[in-house]
Design a protein around this motif. Structure first.
Motif, PDB file in Angstrom:
ATOM      1  N   ALA A  19      34.371  44.827  47.256  1.00  0.00           N
ATOM      2  CA  ALA A  19      34.166  43.732  48.199  1.00  0.00           C
ATOM      3  C   ALA A  19      34.346  44.205  49.637  1.00  0.00           C
ATOM      4  O   ALA A  19      33.602  43.799  50.542  1.00  0.00           O
ATOM      5  CB  ALA A  19      35.132  42.594  47.886  1.00  0.00           C
ATOM      6  N   ARG A  20      35.338  45.079  49.839  1.00  0.00           N
ATOM      7  CA  ARG A  20      35.572  45.587  51.204  1.00  0.00           C
ATOM      8  C   ARG A  20      34.392  46.424  51.681  1.00  0.00           C
ATOM      9  O   ARG A  20      33.934  46.295  52.822  1.00  0.00           O
ATOM     10  CB  ARG A  20      36.864  46.413  51.221  1.00  0.00           C
ATOM     11  N   LEU A  21      33.859  47.268  50.792  1.00  0.00           N
ATOM     12  CA  LEU A  21      32.721  48.099  51.178  1.00  0.00           C
ATOM     13  C   LEU A  21      31.476  47.247  51.391  1.00  0.00           C
ATOM     14  O   LEU A  21      30.693  47.484  52.323  1.00  0.00           O
ATOM     15  CB  LEU A  21      32.459  49.162  50.111  1.00  0.00           C
ATOM     16  N   SER A  22      31.291  46.228  50.538  1.00  0.00           N
ATOM     17  CA  SER A  22      30.163  45.325  50.719  1.00  0.00           C
ATOM     18  C   SER A  22      30.255  44.614  52.069  1.00  0.00           C
ATOM     19  O   SER A  22      29.256  44.480  52.789  1.00  0.00           O
ATOM     20  CB  SER A  22      30.122  44.292  49.580  1.00  0.00           C
ATOM     21  N   GLY A  23      31.456  44.180  52.422  1.00  0.00           N
ATOM     22  CA  GLY A  23      31.656  43.521  53.702  1.00  0.00           C
ATOM     23  C   GLY A  23      31.384  44.443  54.874  1.00  0.00           C
ATOM     24  O   GLY A  23      30.815  44.023  55.891  1.00  0.00           O
ATOM     25  N   THR A  24      31.781  45.696  54.749  1.00  0.00           N
ATOM     26  CA  THR A  24      31.527  46.674  55.801  1.00  0.00           C
ATOM     27  C   THR A  24      30.035  46.814  56.062  1.00  0.00           C
ATOM     28  O   THR A  24      29.608  47.045  57.198  1.00  0.00           O
ATOM     29  CB  THR A  24      32.120  48.044  55.410  1.00  0.00           C
ATOM     30  N   LEU A  25      29.231  46.656  55.009  1.00  0.00           N
ATOM     31  CA  LEU A  25      27.783  46.811  55.124  1.00  0.00           C
ATOM     32  C   LEU A  25      27.071  45.489  55.399  1.00  0.00           C
ATOM     33  O   LEU A  25      25.842  45.413  55.277  1.00  0.00           O
ATOM     34  CB  LEU A  25      27.234  47.438  53.841  1.00  0.00           C
ATOM     35  N   GLY A  26      27.829  44.452  55.761  1.00  0.00           N
ATOM     36  CA  GLY A  26      27.199  43.168  56.066  1.00  0.00           C
ATOM     37  C   GLY A  26      27.024  42.289  54.854  1.00  0.00           C
ATOM     38  O   GLY A  26      26.028  41.554  54.754  1.00  0.00           O
ATOM     39  N   ASP A  27      27.970  42.376  53.919  1.00  0.00           N
ATOM     40  CA  ASP A  27      27.930  41.566  52.696  1.00  0.00           C
ATOM     41  C   ASP A  27      26.671  41.818  51.868  1.00  0.00           C
ATOM     42  O   ASP A  27      25.977  40.890  51.442  1.00  0.00           O
ATOM     43  CB  ASP A  27      28.056  40.068  53.023  1.00  0.00           C
ATOM     44  N   VAL A  28      26.389  43.093  51.646  1.00  0.00           N
ATOM     45  CA  VAL A  28      25.277  43.435  50.758  1.00  0.00           C
ATOM     46  C   VAL A  28      25.643  43.018  49.338  1.00  0.00           C
ATOM     47  O   VAL A  28      26.819  42.805  49.016  1.00  0.00           O
ATOM     48  CB  VAL A  28      24.959  44.944  50.813  1.00  0.00           C
ATOM     49  N   PRO A  29      24.665  42.888  48.436  1.00  0.00           N
ATOM     50  CA  PRO A  29      24.959  42.416  47.079  1.00  0.00           C
ATOM     51  C   PRO A  29      25.854  43.373  46.295  1.00  0.00           C
ATOM     52  O   PRO A  29      25.884  44.581  46.546  1.00  0.00           O
ATOM     53  CB  PRO A  29      23.577  42.326  46.427  1.00  0.00           C
ATOM     54  N   LEU A  30      26.585  42.790  45.337  1.00  0.00           N
ATOM     55  CA  LEU A  30      27.268  43.567  44.310  1.00  0.00           C
ATOM     56  C   LEU A  30      26.359  43.590  43.085  1.00  0.00           C
ATOM     57  O   LEU A  30      25.808  42.560  42.695  1.00  0.00           O
ATOM     58  CB  LEU A  30      28.614  42.945  43.964  1.00  0.00           C
ATOM     59  N   LEU A  31      26.205  44.765  42.462  1.00  0.00           N
ATOM     60  CA  LEU A  31      25.187  44.932  41.432  1.00  0.00           C
ATOM     61  C   LEU A  31      25.745  45.702  40.245  1.00  0.00           C
ATOM     62  O   LEU A  31      26.335  46.768  40.412  1.00  0.00           O
ATOM     63  CB  LEU A  31      23.995  45.688  42.025  1.00  0.00           C
ATOM     64  N   ALA A  32      25.556  45.149  39.058  1.00  0.00           N
ATOM     65  CA  ALA A  32      25.914  45.863  37.823  1.00  0.00           C
ATOM     66  C   ALA A  32      24.782  46.800  37.433  1.00  0.00           C
ATOM     67  O   ALA A  32      23.629  46.597  37.814  1.00  0.00           O
ATOM     68  CB  ALA A  32      26.173  44.863  36.707  1.00  0.00           C
ATOM     69  N   THR A  33      25.100  47.831  36.651  1.00  0.00           N
ATOM     70  CA  THR A  33      24.083  48.781  36.217  1.00  0.00           C
ATOM     71  C   THR A  33      24.291  49.167  34.761  1.00  0.00           C
ATOM     72  O   THR A  33      25.418  49.150  34.255  1.00  0.00           O
ATOM     73  CB  THR A  33      24.091  50.048  37.098  1.00  0.00           C
ATOM     74  N   GLY A  34      23.206  49.520  34.115  1.00  0.00           N
ATOM     75  CA  GLY A  34      23.285  50.023  32.751  1.00  0.00           C
ATOM     76  C   GLY A  34      23.301  51.531  32.677  1.00  0.00           C
ATOM     77  O   GLY A  34      23.379  52.092  31.589  1.00  0.00           O
ATOM     78  N   ALA A  35      23.223  52.201  33.830  1.00  0.00           N
ATOM     79  CA  ALA A  35      23.167  53.667  33.863  1.00  0.00           C
ATOM     80  C   ALA A  35      24.548  54.257  34.112  1.00  0.00           C
ATOM     81  O   ALA A  35      25.316  53.742  34.926  1.00  0.00           O
ATOM     82  CB  ALA A  35      22.202  54.131  34.949  1.00  0.00           C
ATOM     83  N   GLY A  36      24.866  55.352  33.423  1.00  0.00           N
ATOM     84  CA  GLY A  36      26.144  56.024  33.622  1.00  0.00           C
ATOM     85  C   GLY A  36      26.118  56.938  34.834  1.00  0.00           C
ATOM     86  O   GLY A  36      25.060  57.438  35.235  1.00  0.00           O
ATOM     87  N   HIS A  37      27.293  57.176  35.427  1.00  0.00           N
ATOM     88  CA  HIS A  37      27.388  58.001  36.630  1.00  0.00           C
ATOM     89  C   HIS A  37      28.736  58.713  36.661  1.00  0.00           C
ATOM     90  O   HIS A  37      29.706  58.264  36.058  1.00  0.00           O
ATOM     91  CB  HIS A  37      27.246  57.138  37.888  1.00  0.00           C
ATOM     92  N   ASP A  38      28.792  59.794  37.438  1.00  0.00           N
ATOM     93  CA  ASP A  38      30.059  60.508  37.614  1.00  0.00           C
ATOM     94  C   ASP A  38      31.127  59.589  38.200  1.00  0.00           C
ATOM     95  O   ASP A  38      32.304  59.700  37.848  1.00  0.00           O
ATOM     96  CB  ASP A  38      29.856  61.724  38.515  1.00  0.00           C
ATOM     97  N   ALA A  39      30.731  58.678  39.098  1.00  0.00           N
ATOM     98  CA  ALA A  39      31.709  57.749  39.669  1.00  0.00           C
ATOM     99  C   ALA A  39      32.359  56.907  38.584  1.00  0.00           C
ATOM    100  O   ALA A  39      33.541  56.557  38.680  1.00  0.00           O
ATOM    101  CB  ALA A  39      31.036  56.846  40.704  1.00  0.00           C
ATOM    102  N   GLY A  40      31.594  56.568  37.559  1.00  0.00           N
ATOM    103  CA  GLY A  40      32.161  55.810  36.452  1.00  0.00           C
ATOM    104  C   GLY A  40      33.170  56.609  35.662  1.00  0.00           C
ATOM    105  O   GLY A  40      34.233  56.098  35.276  1.00  0.00           O
ATOM    106  N   VAL A  41      32.854  57.877  35.404  1.00  0.00           N
ATOM    107  CA  VAL A  41      33.781  58.747  34.676  1.00  0.00           C
ATOM    108  C   VAL A  41      35.079  58.918  35.454  1.00  0.00           C
ATOM    109  O   VAL A  41      36.176  58.831  34.899  1.00  0.00           O
ATOM    110  CB  VAL A  41      33.128  60.117  34.405  1.00  0.00           C
ATOM    111  N   LEU A  42      34.967  59.137  36.760  1.00  0.00           N
ATOM    112  CA  LEU A  42      36.150  59.395  37.580  1.00  0.00           C
ATOM    113  C   LEU A  42      36.961  58.142  37.872  1.00  0.00           C
ATOM    114  O   LEU A  42      38.103  58.237  38.327  1.00  0.00           O
ATOM    115  CB  LEU A  42      35.733  60.040  38.906  1.00  0.00           C
ATOM    116  N   SER A  43      36.380  56.960  37.617  1.00  0.00           N
ATOM    117  CA  SER A  43      37.061  55.715  37.987  1.00  0.00           C
ATOM    118  C   SER A  43      38.391  55.527  37.272  1.00  0.00           C
ATOM    119  O   SER A  43      39.259  54.796  37.757  1.00  0.00           O
ATOM    120  CB  SER A  43      36.152  54.513  37.701  1.00  0.00           C
ATOM    121  N   GLY A  44      38.570  56.185  36.126  1.00  0.00           N
ATOM    122  CA  GLY A  44      39.843  56.082  35.428  1.00  0.00           C
ATOM    123  C   GLY A  44      40.925  56.975  36.006  1.00  0.00           C
ATOM    124  O   GLY A  44      42.095  56.856  35.628  1.00  0.00           O
ATOM    125  N   SER A  45      40.537  57.868  36.932  1.00  0.00           N
ATOM    126  CA  SER A  45      41.498  58.822  37.498  1.00  0.00           C
ATOM    127  C   SER A  45      41.727  58.652  38.988  1.00  0.00           C
ATOM    128  O   SER A  45      42.833  58.905  39.485  1.00  0.00           O
ATOM    129  CB  SER A  45      41.009  60.263  37.240  1.00  0.00           C
TER     130      SER A  45
END
Length: 406
Positions: free
Chosen positions: A338-364
């Motif tokens: 939400a903070r990053l979205s606000g920084t960019l002028g309240d751009v949308p938040l979006l779910a995805t079905g694709a995997g990414h390195d950011a997803g893997v690292l999110s647990g650490s």
């Protein structure tokens, strides 16, 4: 320091610089697999581009590249993505995030900006899993999400082990695995990526911030029959795994269609031994399965196995389902998103079905993602695309986010 124009030939200049590397004349698009000549050439390009910006480049114990703006240290803001591709992939999946990260750093430098925290641009190894079968392997090893012994034993289609390939790339296979020192340096990871879907088309927006990633994994379905002579074996005497596997593939589709918001794909087949005049002895079918929750994905796979067993019953063949990788659902930190979205002028938040390195690292470590609109809605294909104006919007967004956290 070499500052280059942002655009060239209607797209980001960095993408133009690597446009001839790894072109696949057979499939179309690009085939850039980890530690192959094309991927080595991309690594060389990254090192040259990063050092041209005055960044210091190092390779970690798992083959990931890190380009540091200033001295490496803890609480670093890291951005980047990957350079490898699926077979016959598009030009934007991965490289857009790397090029945009370098461009964002260059734009900060030209304004005289001085970061208050260490900054790094990262290139993760084997994100697509196209050579060794496990997606996001570089970030999984870094974070300990995959056992190092299991990773070392992975093999490609030519029988080359990951350990041997790592050694040929100048790494010590004995040192593969979780890297607590490198993890401790990451205070925040922001990955920019072309969107792999139609979300931003429907929202009529050039960029978005990620909210979540579907649970997903890869399984190998092995159908075993009896190899025999194509001419000397009557049709009713056969135990043909190809026919049985065809029925099992249809069962995969049926299972996914019967589950809400599920996706299941058979994208690769291997017939053993693979002769035209030979009844096969076995067929391997690789399944990618995804759903909204961990429980739904596990239930989907269990349903696939049950339906596959039923589909081949009476064929004289047997079926085994082997899990090769698994990633649970990722829900990115809501407050950070939400903070990053606000920084960019309240751009949308979006779910995805694709995997990414950011997803893997999110647990650490804290992670976030920025998506750039793909007007075709197509990815993992030569049709993958992003308009130049949207790519520039992505760089501008990433620059703004870096300023806000540095």
């Amino acid at each position: 320091m070499s500052v280059r124009p942002l655009l060239a030939h209607g797209r980001l200049a960095g993408l133009d610089e690597i446009a001839t590397i790894g072109v696949d004349a057979t499939r179309g698009g690009y085939s850039r697999h980890v530690w192959t000549p094309a991927e080595f050439e991309l690594r060389e390009w990254f090192v040259a581009r990063a050092t041209g910006l005055g960044l210091d480049v190092e390779t970690d114990r798992n083959g990931n590249l890190w380009a540091w703006w200033g001295a490496p240290g803890q609480d670093a803001v890291v951005t980047g993505s990957h350079l490898d591709s699926v077979p016959g992939g598009g030009a934007y999946d991965g490289p857009l995030g790397v090029v945009s990260a370098l461009d964002a750093v260059a734009r900060l430098q030209t304004t005289g900006f001085r970061p208050s925290r260490p900054v790094a641009v990262v290139v993760f190894a084997e994100e697509e899993g196209s050579r060794f079968g496990v997606a996001c392997l570089g970030s999984r090893l870094l974070s300990g999400a995959i056992d190092a012994d299991s990773a070392r034993a992975l093999t490609d289609v030519d029988g080359v082990s990951f350990a041997d390939a790592a050694a040929s790339a100048g790494l010590d296979p004995a040192h593969l695995g979780r890297d607590d020192d490198m993890l401790a340096r990451i205070g925040l990871f922001i990955e920019l990526h072309v969107e792999q879907g139609r979300g931003l088309i429907d929202l009529d927006a050039p960029v978005a911030v990620a909210s979540s990633i579907l649970a997903h994994g890869r399984w190998r379905l092995r159908v075993t029959g009896q190899g025999n002579h194509a001419g000397a074996t009557g049709m009713r005497e056969r135990r043909d795994p190809v026919v049985a596997a065809a029925r099992a593939v249809l069962a995969v589709e049926e299972a996914a269609l019967s589950t809400d918001d599920a996706r299941a794909t058979v994208g690769r087949l291997r017939i053993v031994p693979g002769g035209t005049n030979v009844i096969a002895s076995a067929v391997d079918a690789w399944i990618d399965a995804r759903a909204a929750t961990d429980e739904a994905t596990r239930a989907l796979v269990a349903d696939i196995e049950t339906r596959a067993q039923r589909a081949v019953a009476g064929s004289g063949c047997s079926v085994d389902l082997i899990e090769e990788s698994w990633s649970g659902v990722v829900r990115f930190d809501r407050d950070l998103a939400a903070r990053l979205s606000g920084t960019l002028g309240d751009v949308p938040l979006l779910a995805t079905g694709a995997g990414h390195d950011a997803g893997v690292l999110s647990g650490s470590v804290p992670t976030a993602m920025v998506f750039v609109r793909n007007p075709t809605g197509v990815s993992h294909s030569p049709e993958e695309f992003a308009e130049a104006a949207d790519c520039v919007a992505g760089v501008t967004a990433l620059e703004a986010l870096l300023r806000s956290v540095l």
